[in-house]
Design a protein around this motif. Structure first.
Motif, mmCIF file in Angstrom:
data_model
loop_
_atom_site.group_PDB
_atom_site.id
_atom_site.type_symbol
_atom_site.label_atom_id
_atom_site.label_comp_id
_atom_site.label_asym_id
_atom_site.label_seq_id
_atom_site.Cartn_x
_atom_site.Cartn_y
_atom_site.Cartn_z
ATOM 1 N N LEU A 197 34.041 0.655 -30.577
ATOM 2 C CA LEU A 197 33.602 1.358 -29.730
ATOM 3 C C LEU A 197 32.433 2.008 -29.883
ATOM 4 O O LEU A 197 31.511 2.086 -28.989
ATOM 5 C CB LEU A 197 34.964 2.175 -29.366
ATOM 6 C CG LEU A 197 34.497 3.007 -28.012
ATOM 7 C CD1 LEU A 197 34.340 2.307 -26.685
ATOM 8 C CD2 LEU A 197 35.854 4.011 -27.950
ATOM 9 N N GLN A 198 32.243 2.650 -30.851
ATOM 10 C CA GLN A 198 31.098 3.556 -31.413
ATOM 11 C C GLN A 198 29.738 2.693 -31.237
ATOM 12 O O GLN A 198 28.790 3.305 -30.603
ATOM 13 C CB GLN A 198 31.222 4.134 -32.579
ATOM 14 C CG GLN A 198 32.632 5.128 -32.605
ATOM 15 C CD GLN A 198 33.889 4.288 -33.063
ATOM 16 O OE1 GLN A 198 33.950 3.199 -33.201
ATOM 17 N NE2 GLN A 198 34.831 5.181 -32.814
ATOM 18 N N GLU A 199 29.659 1.578 -31.910
ATOM 19 C CA GLU A 199 28.678 0.692 -31.892
ATOM 20 C C GLU A 199 28.252 0.189 -30.518
ATOM 21 O O GLU A 199 27.067 0.115 -29.954
ATOM 22 C CB GLU A 199 28.744 -0.666 -32.682
ATOM 23 C CG GLU A 199 28.781 -0.423 -34.153
ATOM 24 C CD GLU A 199 28.593 -1.637 -34.943
ATOM 25 O OE1 GLU A 199 28.232 -2.468 -34.490
ATOM 26 O OE2 GLU A 199 29.204 -1.324 -36.258
ATOM 27 N N ALA A 200 29.161 -0.185 -29.495
ATOM 28 C CA ALA A 200 29.012 -0.656 -28.083
ATOM 29 C C ALA A 200 28.394 0.655 -27.238
ATOM 30 O O ALA A 200 27.625 0.175 -26.769
ATOM 31 C CB ALA A 200 30.233 -1.151 -27.721
ATOM 32 N N VAL A 201 29.007 1.634 -27.425
ATOM 33 C CA VAL A 201 28.402 2.822 -26.614
ATOM 34 C C VAL A 201 27.143 3.016 -27.115
ATOM 35 O O VAL A 201 26.175 3.411 -26.234
ATOM 36 C CB VAL A 201 29.434 4.091 -26.733
ATOM 37 C CG1 VAL A 201 28.852 5.426 -26.308
ATOM 38 C CG2 VAL A 201 30.717 3.603 -26.313
ATOM 39 N N CYS A 207 25.536 3.782 -20.448
ATOM 40 C CA CYS A 207 26.591 2.884 -20.117
ATOM 41 C C CYS A 207 27.653 3.459 -19.429
ATOM 42 O O CYS A 207 27.934 4.588 -19.130
ATOM 43 C CB CYS A 207 27.276 2.402 -21.447
ATOM 44 S SG CYS A 207 28.134 3.529 -22.537
ATOM 45 N N ALA A 208 28.514 2.564 -19.119
ATOM 46 C CA ALA A 208 29.771 2.815 -18.215
ATOM 47 C C ALA A 208 31.023 2.325 -19.159
ATOM 48 O O ALA A 208 30.690 1.161 -19.930
ATOM 49 C CB ALA A 208 30.001 2.308 -17.071
ATOM 50 N N VAL A 209 32.080 3.004 -19.390
ATOM 51 C CA VAL A 209 33.241 2.342 -19.963
ATOM 52 C C VAL A 209 34.412 2.156 -19.106
ATOM 53 O O VAL A 209 34.534 3.331 -18.279
ATOM 54 C CB VAL A 209 33.618 3.369 -21.222
ATOM 55 C CG1 VAL A 209 34.873 2.784 -22.296
ATOM 56 C CG2 VAL A 209 32.588 3.595 -22.145
ATOM 57 N N GLU A 210 35.145 1.173 -19.118
ATOM 58 C CA GLU A 210 36.173 1.026 -18.319
ATOM 59 C C GLU A 210 37.315 0.241 -18.751
ATOM 60 O O GLU A 210 37.115 -0.442 -19.754
ATOM 61 C CB GLU A 210 35.655 -0.059 -16.911
ATOM 62 C CG GLU A 210 34.355 0.344 -16.278
ATOM 63 C CD GLU A 210 33.810 -0.613 -15.359
ATOM 64 O OE1 GLU A 210 33.110 -0.160 -14.604
ATOM 65 O OE2 GLU A 210 34.372 -1.952 -15.450
ATOM 66 N N TYR A 211 38.354 0.430 -18.211
ATOM 67 C CA TYR A 211 39.663 -0.341 -18.742
ATOM 68 C C TYR A 211 39.383 -1.957 -18.853
ATOM 69 O O TYR A 211 38.739 -2.232 -17.810
ATOM 70 C CB TYR A 211 40.846 0.180 -17.610
ATOM 71 C CG TYR A 211 41.535 1.292 -17.691
ATOM 72 C CD1 TYR A 211 41.027 2.446 -18.467
ATOM 73 C CD2 TYR A 211 42.993 1.551 -17.369
ATOM 74 C CE1 TYR A 211 41.814 3.513 -18.656
ATOM 75 C CE2 TYR A 211 43.601 2.391 -17.423
ATOM 76 C CZ TYR A 211 42.966 3.799 -17.859
ATOM 77 O OH TYR A 211 43.680 4.924 -18.173
ATOM 78 N N GLY A 332 37.412 4.143 -15.131
ATOM 79 C CA GLY A 332 36.390 4.250 -16.137
ATOM 80 C C GLY A 332 35.564 5.513 -16.103
ATOM 81 O O GLY A 332 36.014 6.482 -15.359
ATOM 82 N N VAL A 333 34.578 5.810 -16.979
ATOM 83 C CA VAL A 333 33.701 6.830 -17.057
ATOM 84 C C VAL A 333 32.358 6.599 -17.113
ATOM 85 O O VAL A 333 32.043 5.488 -17.931
ATOM 86 C CB VAL A 333 34.139 7.843 -18.198
ATOM 87 C CG1 VAL A 333 34.074 7.314 -19.376
ATOM 88 C CG2 VAL A 333 33.378 9.216 -18.090
ATOM 89 N N LEU A 334 31.268 7.395 -16.356
ATOM 90 C CA LEU A 334 30.085 6.961 -16.584
ATOM 91 C C LEU A 334 29.375 7.776 -17.545
ATOM 92 O O LEU A 334 29.682 9.165 -17.764
ATOM 93 C CB LEU A 334 29.211 7.136 -15.075
ATOM 94 C CG LEU A 334 29.875 6.332 -13.886
ATOM 95 C CD1 LEU A 334 28.876 6.912 -12.756
ATOM 96 C CD2 LEU A 334 29.306 4.916 -14.239
ATOM 97 N N ALA A 338 30.893 10.061 -26.797
ATOM 98 C CA ALA A 338 31.843 9.444 -28.008
ATOM 99 C C ALA A 338 33.300 9.802 -27.996
ATOM 100 O O ALA A 338 34.114 8.729 -27.549
ATOM 101 C CB ALA A 338 31.609 9.741 -29.411
ATOM 102 N N GLU A 339 33.727 11.115 -27.592
ATOM 103 C CA GLU A 339 34.864 11.552 -27.537
ATOM 104 C C GLU A 339 35.517 11.228 -26.007
ATOM 105 O O GLU A 339 36.756 10.771 -25.876
ATOM 106 C CB GLU A 339 34.899 13.305 -27.463
ATOM 107 C CG GLU A 339 34.638 13.767 -29.049
ATOM 108 C CD GLU A 339 33.080 13.850 -28.878
ATOM 109 O OE1 GLU A 339 32.314 13.435 -28.133
ATOM 110 O OE2 GLU A 339 32.650 14.141 -29.990
ATOM 111 N N GLN A 340 34.665 11.245 -25.041
ATOM 112 C CA GLN A 340 35.160 10.748 -23.859
ATOM 113 C C GLN A 340 35.696 9.128 -23.813
ATOM 114 O O GLN A 340 36.563 8.858 -23.225
ATOM 115 C CB GLN A 340 34.284 11.087 -22.658
ATOM 116 C CG GLN A 340 34.200 12.557 -22.413
ATOM 117 C CD GLN A 340 33.075 12.653 -21.148
ATOM 118 O OE1 GLN A 340 31.976 12.081 -21.224
ATOM 119 N NE2 GLN A 340 33.253 13.510 -20.258
ATOM 120 N N ALA A 341 34.626 8.549 -24.410
ATOM 121 C CA ALA A 341 35.006 7.135 -24.820
ATOM 122 C C ALA A 341 36.350 6.593 -25.232
ATOM 123 O O ALA A 341 37.066 5.930 -24.926
ATOM 124 C CB ALA A 341 33.949 6.201 -25.359
#
Length: 506
Positions: A197-201, A207-211, A332-334, A338-341
């Motif tokens: 997750l850390q590397e992808a973000v 970025c956006a992170v989604e279910y 998801g979140v825009l 790192a903590e929110q992801a």
């Protein structure tokens, strides 16, 4: 174009593992085609799907119609195409006799090599290596146009024959004539496995992170007074999902194309098993619809009220998505911290989903491609692999097909590359199912196992991979176990050997 030329090209492609050699054989054949019609027919045959689709001919019918082969090659590709059109159109009283006569005439005019080719083509077992990626390169080479132009046209046309016809007849200008068309599905953009997750973000910021939902991919089209719903393989299922049709029809827009997932939920809001969701795609029974309602979650918008959005960045498509389907979005979140992801990932897992997908907000919609702009992050590695064989079980599993031989897709179009075996994760229900199902895909058997033609895809969880000389791919799966079968995926969509090797410790 003689059918024998198509058969020769098919044989050449099947004999080599070299991608360059495959492209050369295919593009050479396309160069020799006389006119757009022959181009379409040749591409359809070599891709393993006639222009008429499945013509309803099974093994038994073909075997009964196949007699002594012709001594010399006289069939043409166009003639075979016409015969298949006649076969597909035969219906009503007396059609069985007409179809049998057509088949006998066709197979009787074929040489031995042509008979083998036609049997494989008509039963969907033509797997000589002309996969989409290789064929797209061959089309670009034959037409002397950029590969990117061919890929984009294919993304929008949804068909290799039509793409090839345009490329060789009109070049780049004809390819650029393809546009997104309502009620003609677009090939879905795919996500690559992310290492963490850390590397992808970090790699994809902003970025956006989604279910990452444990559901079935859908694409919905609304326009012209109707709604259409398609699967990830572009199969239309509109008649099987009336609740989705009703929901999309009520969205606050005149026309829209949305990408998303659908799944059924338990009474406590958790996702039902994937197989239960998939069972709805082939049924129109009112009682099953009422008993297993599907809900959609959308994560992309490709068109809205006359405006095509494929080339717009995700941040713009996201705004259009919220306007069109704001109450039905994947959580998801825009631009998360790192903590929110991390918090979103924990919430997704707690809700019974697979993990998250991290997406670059600057990325266009690259349909049909598995690029790095979208990366899926799961708590365990999973791969979609092809079942090559299943061994007969022992002890409690005596009489059942059990231990699976697993293969990864060769991206250059060769046969699947074996990377391991497993019998873990197989429930009594799955053992029963595969014992009944696998003989339908059998290529041959021995005292120990039933060997399968490439047809069945299974999702495998694993702890990692390691270097190994035991298997042809030079890698082996570690602690592999069955998660589920993937009836929504074909072997052409399975994980590649390159994806497996990418999991090796650095």
């Amino acid at each position: 174009m003689p059918l024998s030329d198509v058969v020769t090209a098919s044989t050449e492609v099947g004999r080599t593992r070299s991608r360059l050699a495959k492209v050369a054989a295919l593009s050479g054949l396309l160069h020799r085609a006389r006119g757009p019609e022959e181009v379409e027919i040749a591409v359809a045959f070599l891709s393993g799907t006639p222009r008429q689709g499945r013509v309803g001919v099974g093994w038994r019918t073909l075997r009964a119609a196949t007699g002594a082969p012709a001594a010399s090659a006289t069939l043409t590709a166009a003639g075979v195409d016409a015969a298949l059109t006649a076969l597909a159109g035969a219906s009503g009283k007396g059609s069985a006799g007409v179809r049998a006569e057509l088949l006998e005439r066709l197979m009787g005019a074929a040489t031995e090599a042509e008979q083998r080719f036609l049997v494989a083509l008509l039963t969907g077992e033509l797997r000589q290596g002309a996969l989409e990626g290789v064929m797209l390169e061959a089309i670009a080479t034959a037409a002397e146009v950029p590969s990117a132009a061919v890929r984009r046209a294919f993304m929008l046309s949804g068909g290799l024959p039509a793409t090839a016809r345009a490329a060789l007849a009109g070049g780049v200008a004809a390819l650029e004539g393809f546009r997104l068309e309502l009620h003609r599905p677009v090939r879905p953009m795919l996500a690559s496995p992310g290492s963490s997750l850390q590397e992808a973000v970090a790699d994809l910021a902003p970025c956006a992170v989604e279910y990452k939902l444990d559901g079935a991919r859908i694409q919905v089209h609304k326009g012209g007074g109707r709604v259409s719903v398609y699967t990830r393989t572009l199969r239309e299922i509109t008649g099987s999902v009336p609740e989705l049709v009703e929901l999309v029809a009520g969205l606050p827009c005149e026309s829209v194309v949305l990408d998303g997932e659908t799944l059924a939920l338990t009474d406590d809001g958790r996702p039902r098993p994937f197989q239960e969701t998939m069972s709805r795609f082939g049924s129109t029974a009112e009682e099953q619809v009422a008993a297993l309602l599907l809900r959609p979650w959308f994560f992309d918008c490709l068109h809205l009220d006359g405006e095509d959005l494929l080339d717009e960045p995700l941040r713009v498509r996201g705004e259009k998505l919220r306007a069109a389907a704001g109450g039905h979005l994947v959580p998801g979140v825009l631009a998360p911290t790192a903590e929110q992801a991390e918090e979103l990932t924990e919430a997704a897992l707690a809700a019974g989903h697979e993990g998250v997908v991290v997406k670059s907000l600057d990325s266009a919609y690259a349909a049909g491609r598995r690029g790095k702009a979208w990366q899926k992050v799961k708590p365990v590695h999973t791969l979609d692999l092809v079942v090559l064989a299943a061994e007969w079980g022992h002890g409690r599993r005596t009489g059942y097909l059990s231990n699976l031989h697993l293969g990864a897709r060769d991206p250059d179009g060769g046969p699947p590359v074996m990377v391991g075996k497993t019998f873990k994760g197989l429930t009594d229900q799955l053992l029963q199912w595969q014992t009944e199902e696998f003989p339908a895909h059998e290529s041959h058997r021995d005292d120990w196992a039933v060997h399968l033609k490439p047809a069945v895809v299974v999702e495998i969880a694993l702890d990692g991979v390691q270097v190994s000389t035991r298997y042809p791919g030079q890698v082996a799966l570690r602690f592999a176990r069955v998660v589920r079968y993937r009836p929504d995926k074909t072997p052409a969509e399975a994980s590649t050997i390159d994806e497996v090797r990418a999991l090796l410790p650095r």
